[in-house]
Design a protein around this motif. Structure first.
Motif, PDB file in Angstrom:
ATOM      1  N   VAL A   1     -59.626  33.696 -45.031  1.00 47.31           N
ATOM      2  CA  VAL A   1     -58.103  34.039 -44.281  1.00 47.31           C
ATOM      3  C   VAL A   1     -57.722  33.486 -43.121  1.00 47.31           C
ATOM      4  N   PHE A   2     -58.756  33.469 -42.177  1.00 49.74           N
ATOM      5  CA  PHE A   2     -58.738  33.339 -40.719  1.00 49.74           C
ATOM      6  C   PHE A   2     -58.892  32.106 -40.327  1.00 49.74           C
ATOM      7  N   ALA A   3     -59.995  31.542 -40.905  1.00 50.54           N
ATOM      8  CA  ALA A   3     -60.912  30.445 -40.721  1.00 50.54           C
ATOM      9  C   ALA A   3     -60.543  29.166 -41.371  1.00 50.54           C
ATOM     10  N   GLY A   4     -59.875  29.589 -42.830  1.00 51.09           N
ATOM     11  CA  GLY A   4     -59.283  29.010 -43.947  1.00 51.09           C
ATOM     12  C   GLY A   4     -59.578  26.886 -43.307  1.00 51.09           C
ATOM     13  N   LYS A   5     -58.917  26.786 -41.911  1.00 53.27           N
ATOM     14  CA  LYS A   5     -58.617  25.749 -41.459  1.00 53.27           C
ATOM     15  C   LYS A   5     -60.514  25.102 -41.542  1.00 53.27           C
ATOM     16  N   PHE A   6     -61.323  25.818 -41.194  1.00 51.57           N
ATOM     17  CA  PHE A   6     -62.505  24.832 -41.097  1.00 51.57           C
ATOM     18  C   PHE A   6     -63.272  24.416 -42.242  1.00 51.57           C
TER      19      PHE A   6
ATOM     20  N   TYR B   1     -62.913  17.870 -56.299  1.00 52.88           N
ATOM     21  CA  TYR B   1     -61.611  17.735 -57.081  1.00 52.88           C
ATOM     22  C   TYR B   1     -60.025  18.171 -56.860  1.00 52.88           C
ATOM     23  N   LEU B   2     -60.518  19.305 -55.757  1.00 50.78           N
ATOM     24  CA  LEU B   2     -59.033  20.075 -55.104  1.00 50.78           C
ATOM     25  C   LEU B   2     -58.727  18.992 -53.179  1.00 50.78           C
ATOM     26  N   LYS B   3     -60.321  17.815 -53.521  1.00 51.21           N
ATOM     27  CA  LYS B   3     -60.287  17.406 -52.159  1.00 51.21           C
ATOM     28  C   LYS B   3     -58.812  17.070 -51.334  1.00 51.21           C
ATOM     29  N   ASN B   4     -58.559  17.087 -49.617  1.00 50.84           N
ATOM     30  CA  ASN B   4     -57.341  17.432 -49.416  1.00 50.84           C
ATOM     31  C   ASN B   4     -56.063  17.947 -49.190  1.00 50.84           C
ATOM     32  N   HIS B   5     -56.226  18.713 -50.419  1.00 50.08           N
ATOM     33  CA  HIS B   5     -55.138  20.074 -51.001  1.00 50.08           C
ATOM     34  C   HIS B   5     -54.890  20.820 -50.255  1.00 50.08           C
ATOM     35  N   ASP B   6     -53.836  21.205 -49.081  1.00 50.52           N
ATOM     36  CA  ASP B   6     -52.756  21.385 -48.677  1.00 50.52           C
ATOM     37  C   ASP B   6     -53.181  23.127 -48.421  1.00 50.52           C
ATOM     38  N   TYR B   7     -54.184  23.294 -49.354  1.00 50.35           N
ATOM     39  CA  TYR B   7     -54.497  24.811 -49.914  1.00 50.35           C
ATOM     40  C   TYR B   7     -55.341  25.258 -50.756  1.00 50.35           C
ATOM     41  N   LEU B   8     -56.398  24.419 -50.366  1.00 53.52           N
ATOM     42  CA  LEU B   8     -57.319  24.486 -50.988  1.00 53.52           C
ATOM     43  C   LEU B   8     -58.615  25.653 -50.257  1.00 53.52           C
ATOM     44  N   ASP B   9     -58.446  26.129 -48.548  1.00 54.68           N
ATOM     45  CA  ASP B   9     -58.633  27.873 -48.057  1.00 54.68           C
ATOM     46  C   ASP B   9     -58.363  28.622 -49.053  1.00 54.68           C
ATOM     47  N   ARG B  10     -56.815  28.868 -50.021  1.00 49.39           N
ATOM     48  CA  ARG B  10     -56.717  29.609 -50.277  1.00 49.39           C
ATOM     49  C   ARG B  10     -56.934  29.717 -51.675  1.00 49.39           C
ATOM     50  N   PHE B  11     -57.849  27.979 -52.272  1.00 49.98           N
ATOM     51  CA  PHE B  11     -58.223  28.575 -53.482  1.00 49.98           C
ATOM     52  C   PHE B  11     -59.950  29.100 -53.481  1.00 49.98           C
ATOM     53  N   TYR B  12     -60.055  28.679 -52.345  1.00 47.30           N
ATOM     54  CA  TYR B  12     -61.608  29.318 -52.485  1.00 47.30           C
ATOM     55  C   TYR B  12     -61.502  31.035 -52.080  1.00 47.30           C
ATOM     56  N   GLY B  13     -60.319  31.039 -51.332  1.00 49.73           N
ATOM     57  CA  GLY B  13     -60.501  32.517 -51.218  1.00 49.73           C
ATOM     58  C   GLY B  13     -60.389  33.329 -52.593  1.00 49.73           C
ATOM     59  N   TYR B  14     -59.426  33.031 -53.736  1.00 51.05           N
ATOM     60  CA  TYR B  14     -58.649  33.609 -54.444  1.00 51.05           C
ATOM     61  C   TYR B  14     -60.253  33.433 -55.406  1.00 51.05           C
ATOM     62  N   LEU B  15     -60.640  32.774 -55.428  1.00 50.21           N
ATOM     63  CA  LEU B  15     -62.323  32.142 -56.278  1.00 50.21           C
ATOM     64  C   LEU B  15     -63.484  33.221 -55.702  1.00 50.21           C
ATOM     65  N   GLY B  16     -63.289  33.480 -54.481  1.00 46.92           N
ATOM     66  CA  GLY B  16     -64.144  34.427 -53.589  1.00 46.92           C
ATOM     67  C   GLY B  16     -64.206  35.330 -54.550  1.00 46.92           C
ATOM     68  N   MET B  17     -62.540  35.913 -54.257  1.00 48.63           N
ATOM     69  CA  MET B  17     -62.925  37.450 -54.177  1.00 48.63           C
ATOM     70  C   MET B  17     -62.469  37.526 -56.018  1.00 48.63           C
ATOM     71  N   PHE B  18     -62.353  36.207 -57.026  1.00 52.00           N
ATOM     72  CA  PHE B  18     -62.867  36.416 -58.660  1.00 52.00           C
ATOM     73  C   PHE B  18     -64.350  37.225 -58.680  1.00 52.00           C
ATOM     74  N   MET B  19     -64.910  35.899 -57.965  1.00 51.41           N
ATOM     75  CA  MET B  19     -66.248  36.018 -58.167  1.00 51.41           C
ATOM     76  C   MET B  19     -67.044  36.915 -57.882  1.00 51.41           C
ATOM     77  N   GLY B  20     -66.408  38.078 -56.869  1.00 53.26           N
ATOM     78  CA  GLY B  20     -66.952  39.247 -56.357  1.00 53.26           C
ATOM     79  C   GLY B  20     -66.435  40.822 -57.321  1.00 53.26           C
ATOM     80  N   ALA B  21     -64.614  40.736 -57.964  1.00 55.32           N
ATOM     81  CA  ALA B  21     -64.285  41.045 -58.724  1.00 55.32           C
ATOM     82  C   ALA B  21     -65.662  41.295 -59.950  1.00 55.32           C
ATOM     83  N   MET B  22     -65.770  40.031 -60.531  1.00 58.55           N
ATOM     84  CA  MET B  22     -66.618  40.107 -61.869  1.00 58.55           C
ATOM     85  C   MET B  22     -67.584  40.357 -61.530  1.00 58.55           C
ATOM     86  N   LEU B  23     -68.219  40.427 -60.497  1.00 61.65           N
ATOM     87  CA  LEU B  23     -69.834  40.577 -60.374  1.00 61.65           C
ATOM     88  C   LEU B  23     -69.914  42.114 -59.902  1.00 61.65           C
ATOM     89  N   GLY B  24     -68.341  42.798 -59.453  1.00 58.37           N
ATOM     90  CA  GLY B  24     -68.216  44.166 -59.229  1.00 58.37           C
ATOM     91  C   GLY B  24     -68.183  45.172 -60.856  1.00 58.37           C
TER      92      GLY B  24
END
Ligand code: NA
Ligand code: NA
Lengths: 90, 502, 128, 772, 117, 158, 137
Positions: free
Chosen positions: D16-21, D97-120
């Protein structure tokens, strides 16, 4: 007959009768002015009833209420007549 | 420990209201005084709360007359919590008002009235006297009338007529109930009443009396079938006003119901059935109403109704765990509803529209703000572990233990519809490509506001979102608090002892 | 006993006047007549009843209060009657068919939205 | 373990904070997170294989019984490895797959959240914390499905998916709480020991129904399956990760997890077999009629999920082993196929099977991966799919009377699954290369390596099943309450019935693939049956419910104030009336306690009564107001008579003021409105009178009760002594209950401010709230 | 006597509700006032009534020598009357404004805020 | 200046009478209070003169009482008997009194005597319109008023 | 309403009513009356004046906006309620009494100031409401 009995059995009934008569006029109208006059008179007779009641109960305190009625009952009359005129102006 | 502390929240708000009346037309003074005063009040509320938490209930006898003769103010844990929540919402809305309410309204007494409202809320929470409670309720309704109509727009006035009539009706029923109560017991002190009502032999009259209170407070809490004033009016005033209304007004009714039905009246099976039926139908009606609305504030209004059902259900089941759930929900609901109405205010400032069909683009244009708004939205839904989730555990659990399956059904239905409605709203407002709305000349659009104003509007949303997050992630503390409150409510002897000093 | 008798007499007189007003307001054929008959009869009657009360309690503060009421009634009753009478006239409340004369006829002129007093002058107050 | 779960969430918040990088080239770095986790979980393999259960307990909300109690046994480990392993590949794949997509950071954010939830979800031993993660998977799924949020179809699918899985979630919540109440604990490991108590409880049936509701919705069982094809609107990495490999298996996980607690009962087995059976066959048939590659894969996924439920329903050791194996099998080949589909879509811009062919000429490695995956899905030896299918047949054949029917069902399903695998994995690469695909080329290495790895794993595990047997499958079977050592995985069982069935399956399937070509026409054909499809039914139900909601809302919130008031009064009258008259045959009214009636009281009351009626009947406003005045003055007199001088004064002054207010305002109002609808008047009249009568009865009954004057006596005794006043009412007002008075004058002040602002404040046009 | 007063109170409640149920704004306010009076009288009655004994301590005494009527309901009603007055004044003005802005006296035409879709 | 002082004293007296406490403190308080109130309300100069008034006032009072009782009897007879004997009408009475106070006093006196009612005063304050139940002759009626109340009012207020 | 009679009468009645209102206010602790009724009578006096003389004259007479009386009165009542808290540490609204008996007022205590506050507020409120309404018609 004591004074209390006289007031209770003669004076108060007559005053109550007067109130009824006035109320009848209030009921009949026909003009709003008649009703306002009737209400004005109701308040005035109310003052009388309160005075008699204060004698009957030996409570001079009630006379203060009579005082208030006399003071501000008037204002309602002023307001009504104001309205009656104003309504005419519309 | 300092018992006088109990009335400090009242004194501060009254003082603020009076001072603000003296600086009637100096808007910038008003803004500053209100915000600073609200922060001060928050400090006092925290102080009061922690003192009550450590030392137990505080009581003050106004005029130094021993109970039950004078008016008693009682801060038990429940009251102190409500005062704290009011202070939290108060700070938020004060700042939000400073940023969002137009100067024209501020010049006509917005802030003094606002602080009178907070005064009324604090008073209603702290009083231990049933007639005094009526008086505080009147303060609350008259301030709410004024805040509702301030500006005198057509919709405001139409809504206000309904709001006004039905709330007055509630007051009159409340007064009728007090008349009966006084006629039966000759007392007004709530702790004293607890014993005196129990001693009344004519239980039918006691039940009738309880029902009168139920209807009177029920109208104020906006339960089925008494809620009509709410959807007719909550969406009409400035958002700051909707925020404080949505957050706190109906909750005072709920608070009063909980107080009266734990302290003064026993909930007999008939009352219990009435409460539960009302709760389920409230959950249902509110949910169903929210589905069909398009105005964002109307959606929230119906959700306000819907979620009152949870609290009434908790009260109706009358077990400690159920009451704890109701209390937790109350805490959550105040925070989140206040926040949501402020949020809708920001949305309105950005787009000059409330219709979710026309709104859109927020996620693309304001991603961080959208994430922020997601916190109250999803807290409302009760996505675990956000705040709305926890009380449902207690409520459903109590539903199982008391075998109130309709209640469980109602809770699940309402939760589902809330989820659906919010998700739909998210899709419409945040995800969708919105209509190109015509720019309205001179409308104070968000982007045109000064940085100061923007901060005044956004900071409270962030603040309340943080509070919401705390409620969710620090649920253990809130649950412990709710359970303590539930315990105190169910075992009213402590309250009675604290007041009557037995 | 003596006082009681005095009180009785005064009260009776007063009550009779009040009754007179009551009968009058009911019997008189038009508004103006009702007004003319009643306001004063009642004023006198109530004044007497109040005097009776003053005599009964016979102390200074009650007496002054009674006097105050009487003065007030004397001051306000005619003003009230005047106001209603004028209002009735302006709004066209009908007079009894046997009314002889009406010097006011045609004296009220409509000037814009207001009806002013007869022989209207031009200056104008902001009225309540 | 908490750290492992949290790392997913922390990663999201970090974005959320460092998505740009992390956009652009660096995106691939994010795959390090699942990779590290994969390695971490892999390290537990020996311990778990040795039968150890690793636990971690963190108190969170103990007062609600909700703690973060994690336990890692075979079942959890299998899922954890799938989640992190496939997660790693998907994360890497996404970078390209989503190279240079505007919202790639969000996408990874959701994926990360999902992974954490699923592990939990899979690591939780506490049922409530498991529920929390369960819901979080639904929410992250919602965001991922709706990732292309400007497309209406995406949004709709996201909402639909969340609505279905979310409602299942609430059932899980209710079930979990019930289960917790019955068991006395929310820890699943403790529940296992209490199994017999739970099963014998009256609530058992409820628990099972609620848990099934949750599992069936999450794992897309018939008739709740329809959200999954819709969820294919999500970008392909999502479909791969959530909607085939992991999230949809959460329901399966739940069933497996609770097999030792709730399993073994008829209701459990029969329901699962029936639902699973219907689902696997129904979905498999649907694959025949799809032309969208992802549609084909979605239905075949549903079919496999049905098969898994079916196997759990069979509940035998074979069946559960089969289920465990099939989870692995399916994860490997289906993920491969999805990734391939993504590549095809990415490079050619279409997923239409009827248009795709010959792509092997431009993307050979992908074609190889596709072939391998297709063969695995077909159950061709020596692929791991073969082992899985064998086990399925083994278990259906055990089923006594139903063996034949169930086996035939399984075979039919497998044939169709094979067909689907071939369509997705082979069809696009065979045949001639159309002209417009000539310029198509292999995507970046990050995209084609992951499917190749997965496909190869499929064949490796198939050839050496021992790799997973002892380390994974046996612990899983142990975890679900069976002795795992009895069934050894191997490719070759010798010539037996099962092998024959496999051969039939393969042969028929390939024949079907050769004969039956997917076409748009067929798709349209089956669409004609849509009117009975669960999706349509649910949609119609939704519309119906919305119409009902509209109706209900309009009925109550109809805009007419008088209706609101009547509803409230009716509610009050019915409730209070019932309470007053139901329990007692007659109202106990004690007339003897009442004071004597005097003529003057009667006259005043009479006048008041008539004046009230007059107010009600008045034809003009002013008359009504004047009559109101009379009512007020009568009340004033009443106060005099009943010894309340202060009240009389106040009442009189206030009445006069009210009259003045009315008079000032009335002139700006129109004539009195009077609508003569006699029926309405009669109804309102009856309601009002019942209300009035009720109040009268209550009043009279209260008057018969004993009086307690403790409080007033205190006031009377102390008014002068302590409060130095003789007018007790005033002393109460300014001293005993001075707070009331202070607030009362505040009310007045507020009202005055309100009047002032209402009349003086005029908003400029620009200040107005705009119409929506 | 109480029975008559109880009937009057019932009448006030009934007529108040009846007036609120009419569609006119002015009647609405009259109804509210009637209801308020009813509630006040109910408190008065249920606090038990007594004739000729105002709760005022005699001049030459520190406590009551005779019977006195209950002062507490009177104080409560006083507060209630005053509060109702505040509310009524606001209501009257609200109605005036509403009439001016919405341009109708008919409550049935004031339902825009309940409309949707 | 003088008037204000007088009014002040008058109000002080009323205060003392009302409260019934003839103590120095009460009188002082009443004086201060009425001083304050007069300060609040007085505008311009007022014109009344007080000192020659008393005897005339007393005579006026008895005249008024006489009129009052006489007229009341007349009205009582009218109301009490079944037939009507009224000859009502509105008469414009030309005024000699000029000040507002005088006009008001006159009008009120006329109203207070039964059978008559002051309806209005013309804008130029020259004519008082009186409604009367018994008008046999307009000139007689006017003369009665002018020689009766108006004359006495002029006497006491000049 | 333009009538000489009413105007003249009201000029006499105004001071009478005002003094009467103070009377009612001060004796409230002993006999019927008090700040509330007193305040009402005072405001009725001004309203009557306004009816007779027009609002402008009454406004001039008052020197200041009646609304100002509201915070002033509230502050007075509020302070007399708070003063025990500040000065003696006793609870809110505890009566503070001047030890000597005073004429008219009787015992001088915080309750009196409280009542005076009520008196002022009631006037402020009534006049604000009525003046505002009549200005807007
Ligand atoms: Na209890
Ligand atoms: Na009060």
């Amino acid at each position: 007959m004591t004074l209390d009995n006289y007031l209770y059995y003669i004076i108060l009934p007559v005053l109550s009768l007067s109130i009824l008569l006035v109320f009848l006029r209030f009921f009949r109208g026909p003009s709003i002015s008649d009703r306002v006059i009737a209400v004005d008179l109701l308040v005035t007779i109310g003052i009388g009833i309160i005075a008699i009641y204060s004698i009957l109960t030996h409570q001079p305190t009630f006379l203060d209420i009579a005082l208030i009625l006399a003071l501000i009952g008037f204002l309602a009359t002023v307001a009504y007549s104001y309205y009656i005129q104003k309504r005419k102006n519309r | 420990m300092m018992p006088q502390l109990v009335i400090y929240p009242l004194i501060v708000q009254m003082l603020l209201a009076i001072v603000l009346m003296f600086v009637w037309s100096k808007i910038s003074w008003q803004r500053t005084i209100s915000i600073v005063g609200s922060i001060l009040n928050l400090g006092i509320a925290v102080w009061l709360f922690s003192s009550v938490w450590q030392h137990g209930s505080h009581t003050v006898q106004a005029g130094n007359w021993q109970p039950p003769f004078g008016i008693t103010f009682v801060a038990d844990t429940f009251a102190a919590t409500m005062v704290l929540l009011t202070a939290i919402a108060g700070v938020a809305v004060s700042s939000f008002s400073a940023g969002s309410v137009i100067p024209a309204r501020l010049k006509f007494g917005f802030f003094p009235i606002f602080h009178f409202l907070l005064l009324g809320l604090n008073g209603a929470f702290l009083t231990g006297d049933i007639f005094n409670l009526y008086v505080w309720f009147e303060i609350i309704i008259i301030t709410s009338f004024v805040l509702l109509t301030i500006g005198g727009e057509k919709a405001q006035l139409e809504g206000a007529v309904k709001y006004f009539t039905l709330n007055i009706l509630a007051s009159i029923i409340f007064l009728t109930a007090i008349a009966v109560l006084y006629g039966l017991t000759g007392s007004l002190n709530m702790a004293d009443l607890a014993a005196k009502v129990a001693a009344v032999e004519n239980r039918t009259l006691v039940q009738v009396n309880a029902l009168l209170f139920l209807v009177g407070f029920g109208i104020k809490s906006a339960v089925f079938p008494l809620y009509f004033w709410l959807p007719a009016s909550y969406h009409t005033p400035p958002s700051a006003v909707s925020a404080i209304f949505g957050g706190l007004l109906t909750k005072v009714g709920v608070y009063a119901l909980m107080r009266v039905f734990t302290l003064i009246f026993d909930v007999d099976p008939f009352l219990e059935n009435v409460l539960l039926a009302v709760a389920v139908l409230t959950l249902f009606s509110g949910a169903v109403g929210a589905i069909v609305q398009k105005n964002i504030r109307k959606i929230f209004s119906y959700l306000v109704i819907c979620h009152i059902g949870y609290m009434i259900a908790g009260l109706g089941m009358m077990t400690e765990i159920a009451i704890a759930g109701a209390v937790f929900y109350l805490i959550h609901d105040i925070t989140v509803k206040t926040n949501l109405f402020m949020m809708s205010g920001v949305i309105y400032k950005i787009k000059a529209n409330h219709n979710i069909k026309k709104l859109g683009d927020f996620y693309a244009d304001y991603p961080k703000m959208s994430l922020l708004f997601a916190i109250p939205l999803f807290s409302l839904v009760g996505i675990p572990p956000l705040s709305g989730f926890w009380p449902k555990l207690s409520l459903i659990s109590a539903g199982w233990t008391t075998e109130n399956y309709m209640v469980i059904g109602g809770i699940i239905f309402a939760s589902f519809v809330t989820l659906f409605v919010i998700v739909k709203l998210w899709g419409e407002v945040f995800w969708k490509t919105g209509e190109k709305l015509p720019e309205t000349r001179n409308f104070p659009y968000f982007k045109k506001l000064t940085k100061m104003k923007k901060t005044q509007m956004m900071a409270p949303i962030i603040f309340l979102s943080i509070v919401s997050l705390y409620l969710g992630f620090g649920a253990e503390n809130i649950q412990a608090l709710s359970e303590r409150i539930a315990f105190e409510l169910m075992d009213n002897q402590e309250y009675i002892n604290a007041v009557l000093r037995k | 006993m003596m006082t009681d008798t005095i009180i009785g007499i005064i009260a009776t007189l007063g009550t009779l006047f009040v009754l007179l007003a009551g009968v009058g307001i009911l019997r008189m054929p038009d508004t103006y007549l009702r007004m003319a008959v009643t306001t004063k009869a009642a004023t006198l009657g109530i004044g007497l009843i109040l005097v009776a009360a003053a005599v009964y309690f016979n102390d200074l503060s009650t007496t002054t209060r009674v006097l105050a009421v009487i003065i007030f009634i004397l001051l306000t009753a005619p003003v009230g009657a005047h106001l209603i009478g004028k209002a009735s006239y302006i709004t066209g409340v009908k007079m009894w068919e046997k009314t002889l004369m009406d010097d006011l006829e045609g004296k009220y002129r409509k000037t814009g939205k207001n009806i002013s007093s007869p022989r209207n002058m031009d200056h104008h107050r902001d009225e309540l | 373990m908490l750290t492992a779960i949290l790392s997913g969430f922390v990663f999201s918040i970090f974005l959320v904070f460092a998505g740009k990088f992390l956009k652009g080239k660096l995106a691939v770095l994010s795959a390090l997170v699942p990779l590290a986790l994969f390695v971490y979980f892999l390290s537990f393999l020996p311990q778990v294989a040795a039968g150890e259960v690793i636990r971690q307990e963190i108190a969170w909300v103990p007062s609600l019984g909700l703690d973060l109690n994690f336990s890692l046994d075979g079942l959890s480990l299998l899922f954890s490895l799938l989640i992190t392993g496939i997660g790693f590949l998907v994360f890497a794949y996404t970078a390209e797959y989503l190279k240079n997509h505007d919202y790639l950071d969000r996408f990874y954010g959701y994926l990360g959240m999902f992974m954490g939830a699923m592990l939990g979800l899979v690591l939780s031993d506490n049922l409530l914390s498991m529920f929390i993660f369960w819901e979080l998977t639904s929410i992250s799924s919602f965001f991922l499905i709706g990732f292309n949020n400007t497309s209406e179809a995406s949004r709709k699918s996201a909402v639909l998916a969340l609505a279905i899985t979310g409602s299942g979630g609430f059932l899980l919540l209710a079930g979990a709480l019930l289960l917790g109440n019955v068991a006395g604990s929310y820890d699943i490991s403790e529940m296992v020991g209490l199994s017999s108590n739970i099963i014998s409880s009256d609530y058992y049936i409820w628990i099972v129904i609620l848990l099934f509701g949750a599992a069936f919705t999450k794992s897309a069982q018939f008739p709740f399956h329809f959200w999954l094809p819709g969820a294919m609107k999500a970008p392909t990495p999502v479909s791969t990760y959530l909607h085939s490999a992991t999230m949809v298996k959460a329901g399966i996980y739940l069933l497996l997890r609770f097999t030792p607690v709730l399993g073994g009962e008829d209701i459990w087995n029969t329901t699962l077999i029936t639902v699973g059976g219907i689902t696997m066959f129904y979905a498999a048939v649907h694959t025949l009629f799809r032309t969208d590659l992802k549609g084909v894969l979605a239905y075949s996924t549903i079919s496999v999920l049905g098969l898994l439920v079916f196997l759990i329903g069979l509940g035998t050791q074979y069946a559960l082993t089969a289920a465990a194996v099939y989870i692995v099998v399916h994860a490997l080949y289906k993920a491969t196929l999805f990734l391939i589909t993504g590549i095809i879509d990415h490079e050619t811009g279409t997923r239409d099977v009827t248009r795709l062919s010959g792509l092997r000429k431009v993307m050979m490695p992908v074609a190889v991966a596709g072939l391998l995956a297709a063969l695995s899905s077909a159950g061709m030896p020596p692929f791991v799919g073969f082992i899985g299918k064998d086990l399925v047949y083994e278990s259906t054949l055990e089923m006594g009377n139903w063996a034949v029917f169930l086996t035939v069902l399984a075979i039919a399903t497998n044939i169709l699954v094979l067909y689907a695998g071939f369509v997705a994995g082979i069809k696009p690469f065979t045949g001639p290369l159309p002209n417009d695909f000539k310029k198509v080329h292999l995507p970046g290495i990050l995209m084609w390596i992951p499917p190749v790895i997965l496909a190869l794993l499929g064949i490796i595990v198939g050839i050496f099943p021992g790799i997973i047997n002892d380390s994974i499958i046996a612990p899983v079977v142990n975890a679900v309450g069976m002795e795992g050592s009895a069934v050894h995985l191997k490719l070759w069982h010798g010539f037996n019935l099962v092998l024959g069935l496999s051969a039939i399956t393969l042969a028929t399937g390939i024949l079907l693939y050769a004969v039956f070509k997917p076409s748009a026409k067929k798709e349209r054909g089956i669409a004609r049956l849509d009117f009975i499809a669960p999706l349509t039914l649910i949609t119609n139900f939704g519309h119906g419910f919305k119409a009902f909601s509209n109706w209900w809302t309009r009925i109550f919130q109809n805009g007419f104030l008088r209706n609101y008031v009547s509803t409230i009064i009716l509610f009050l009258v019915v409730l209070v009336g019932y309470s007053l008259f139901a329990d007692q045959n007659e109202i106990p009214i004690d007339l003897s306690s009442f004071s004597r009636m005097t003529y003057y009281e009667m006259i005043i009351m009479g006048i008041m009564f008539l004046a009230i009626l007059f107010v009600v009947g008045a034809r003009s406003r002013l008359t009504a107001v004047v009559a109101m005045g009379v009512v007020g003055y009568a009340i004033c007199l009443m106060f005099v008579i009943y010894s309340a001088p202060d009240l009389a004064m106040t009442q009189f002054s206030i009445d006069t003021l009210t009259v003045i207010l009315f008079v000032l305002v009335l002139s700006s109002l129109p004539k009195y409105l009077s609508i003569s609808d006699y029926r309405m008047k009669a109804v309102d009249g009856i309601l009002s009178i019942s209300f009035g009568v009720l109040i009268t009865f209550i009043a009279l009954e209260v008057l018969g009760e004993p009086v307690n004057k403790e409080v007033s006596d205190f006031y009377a005794e102390n008014a002068y002594v302590l409060a130095k006043g003789k007018n007790v009412v005033n002393v109460i007002l300014v001293d005993f209950r001075g707070v009331d008075t202070l607030m009362e004058i505040s009310v007045l002040t507020i009202a005055a401010i309100g009047v002032f602002s209402l009349l003086k404040l005029r908003l400029r046009r620009d200040d107005r709230e705009l119409k929506d | 006597m109480e029975i008559l007063l109880a009937i009057i109170i019932g009448t006030l409640y009934a007529s108040g509700i009846y007036m609120i149920l009419r569609r006119s704004l002015v009647k609405l306010i009259i109804g509210i006032i009637l209801l308020g009076n009813g509630a006040n009288l109910l408190i008065f009655l249920l606090g038990r009534i007594a004739k000729g004994a105002p709760p005022i301590i005699p001049e030459d005494s520190k406590v009551f020598l005779d019977a006195y009527s209950d002062p507490l309901p009177q104080a409560l009603i006083l507060t209630a009357i005053v509060i109702s007055f505040g509310l009524q004044s606001f209501a009257i003005v609200l109605v005036k404004r509403a009439h001016k802005v919405v341009k109708t006296d008919d409550l049935d035409e004031m339902n825009a805020t309940d409309e949707y879709s | 200046m003088k008037n204000r002082f007088l009014a002040n004293l008058l109000l002080t007296f009323i205060w003392v009478a009302l409260t019934g406490g003839f103590t120095f403190a009460n009188i002082l308080f009443g004086f201060i209070l009425s001083y304050f109130l007069l300060f609040v309300i007085t505008r311009g100069a007022s014109k009344a003169r007080y000192f020659k008034l008393v005897p005339k006032l007393i005579s006026f009072f008895f005249y008024f009482l006489y009129q009052l009782i006489k007229a009341n009897v007349q009205v009582a007879w009218e109301v009490g008997t079944p037939k009507y004997h009224m000859t009502p009408g509105i008469v414009g009475v030309p005024l000699d009194v000029t000040s507002d106070g005088q006009i008001t006093m006159l009008a009120n006196m006329i109203t207070l005597t039964p059978g008559t009612l002051s309806l209005d005063v013309s804008e130029d304050k020259k004519v008082l319109y009186v409604y009367s139940m018994y008008i046999t002759n307009k000139e007689d009626f006017i003369r009665d008023i002018k020689n009766g109340f108006e004359k006495r009012i002029l006497e006491i207020s000049s | 309403m333009k009538t000489i009679i009413l105007r003249t009468a009201s000029n006499y009645m105004l001071p009478l009513l005002l003094i009467f209102s103070v009377f009612i206010l001060l004796r409230g602790h002993y006999l019927p009356g008090g700040g509330f009724v007193g305040g009402l009578i005072a405001s009725i006096a001004f309203v009557l004046h306004a009816f007779a003389n027009g609002l402008g004259d009454t406004r001039k007479l008052l020197h200041f906006h009646p609304g100002f009386l509201m915070p002033t009165g509230l502050a007075l009542s509020f302070l007399s309620g708070v003063s025990p808290l500040i000065f003696t540490g006793e609870p809110f609204m505890t009566g503070l009494w001047y030890p000597e008996h005073l004429p008219i007022v009787g015992n001088l205590g915080s309750a009196l100031f409280f009542d005076i506050g009520v008196y002022l507020v009631v006037q402020g409120v009534t006049l604000t409401i009525i003046f505002t309404i009549s200005e807007s018609t």
